[in-house]
Design a protein around this motif. Structure first.
Motif, short mmCIF file in Angstrom:
data_model
loop_
_atom_site.label_atom_id
_atom_site.label_comp_id
_atom_site.label_asym_id
_atom_site.label_seq_id
_atom_site.Cartn_x
_atom_site.Cartn_y
_atom_site.Cartn_z
N ALA A 34 0.83 -1.20 0.00
CA ALA A 34 0.00 0.00 0.00
C ALA A 34 0.86 1.25 0.00
O ALA A 34 1.89 1.32 0.66
CB ALA A 34 -0.90 0.01 1.23
N GLU A 35 0.41 2.21 -0.76
CA GLU A 35 0.92 3.58 -0.74
C GLU A 35 -0.14 4.39 0.00
O GLU A 35 -1.24 3.88 0.25
CB GLU A 35 1.09 4.10 -2.18
N LEU A 52 2.74 -2.85 -10.98
CA LEU A 52 1.66 -2.06 -10.40
C LEU A 52 2.17 -0.76 -9.77
O LEU A 52 1.42 0.21 -9.65
CB LEU A 52 0.93 -2.89 -9.33
N PHE A 53 3.42 -0.77 -9.33
CA PHE A 53 4.03 0.39 -8.68
C PHE A 53 5.38 0.67 -9.35
O PHE A 53 6.44 0.53 -8.72
CB PHE A 53 4.24 0.13 -7.18
N HIS A 106 -2.29 6.50 -0.90
CA HIS A 106 -3.59 6.68 -1.56
C HIS A 106 -4.02 5.52 -2.46
O HIS A 106 -4.99 5.64 -3.20
CB HIS A 106 -3.57 7.98 -2.38
N ARG A 107 -3.29 4.42 -2.41
CA ARG A 107 -3.70 3.25 -3.18
C ARG A 107 -3.04 1.99 -2.62
O ARG A 107 -1.97 2.06 -2.01
CB ARG A 107 -3.40 3.39 -4.66
N GLN A 108 -3.70 0.89 -2.83
CA GLN A 108 -3.16 -0.39 -2.38
C GLN A 108 -3.57 -1.49 -3.34
O GLN A 108 -4.53 -1.34 -4.09
CB GLN A 108 -3.64 -0.73 -0.99
N HIS A 109 -2.79 -2.55 -3.32
CA HIS A 109 -3.12 -3.73 -4.10
C HIS A 109 -2.90 -4.95 -3.24
O HIS A 109 -1.91 -5.04 -2.52
CB HIS A 109 -2.24 -3.85 -5.35
#
Length: 106
Positions: A19-20, A49-50, A22-25
């Motif tokens: 996770a960052e 993805l990142f 403001h977004r996660q996977h």
């Protein structure tokens, strides 16, 4: 103990999470029994993805399972249901952040 043919083909269902702010996977994978935490992170292809993090980051990032840091992620063998978490480095020292809040700094 010698592994049987059945053991050699056993697979486990696991997840890899990153996770960052403001977004996660969370990536669900089915991997061969005996797969290490570090190996499953490579299998999850998180650099796709990142891309701003790059492959090197994910190859060396600290890992944990359900909030418990792994001391040796290259040697930790996954079991059914494990969720491998990739940790980001801290941007701010938590002690310094508490001091700043106590002083009323914003």
């Amino acid at each position: 103990m010698v592994a049987s043919d059945t053991d050699a083909h056993t697979r486990v269902n696991v997840e890899v999470a990153f996770a960052e702010p403001h977004r996660q996977h969370v990536i669900a994978l089915t991997v061969p029994s005996g797969t290490s935490a570090r190996d499953v992170v490579a299998m999850a292809d998180l650099p796709a993805l990142f891309p701003e993090r790059g492959t090197d980051f994910f190859s060396h990032a600290p890992l944990g399972i359900y909030g418990q840091a792994l001391r040796e992620p290259d040697r930790h063998t996954l079991v059914e249901g494990d969720r491998v978490e990739v940790y980001r480095p801290l941007v701010v020292d938590p002690k310094q952040a508490r001091l700043a809040r106590a002083r009323g700094d914003d």
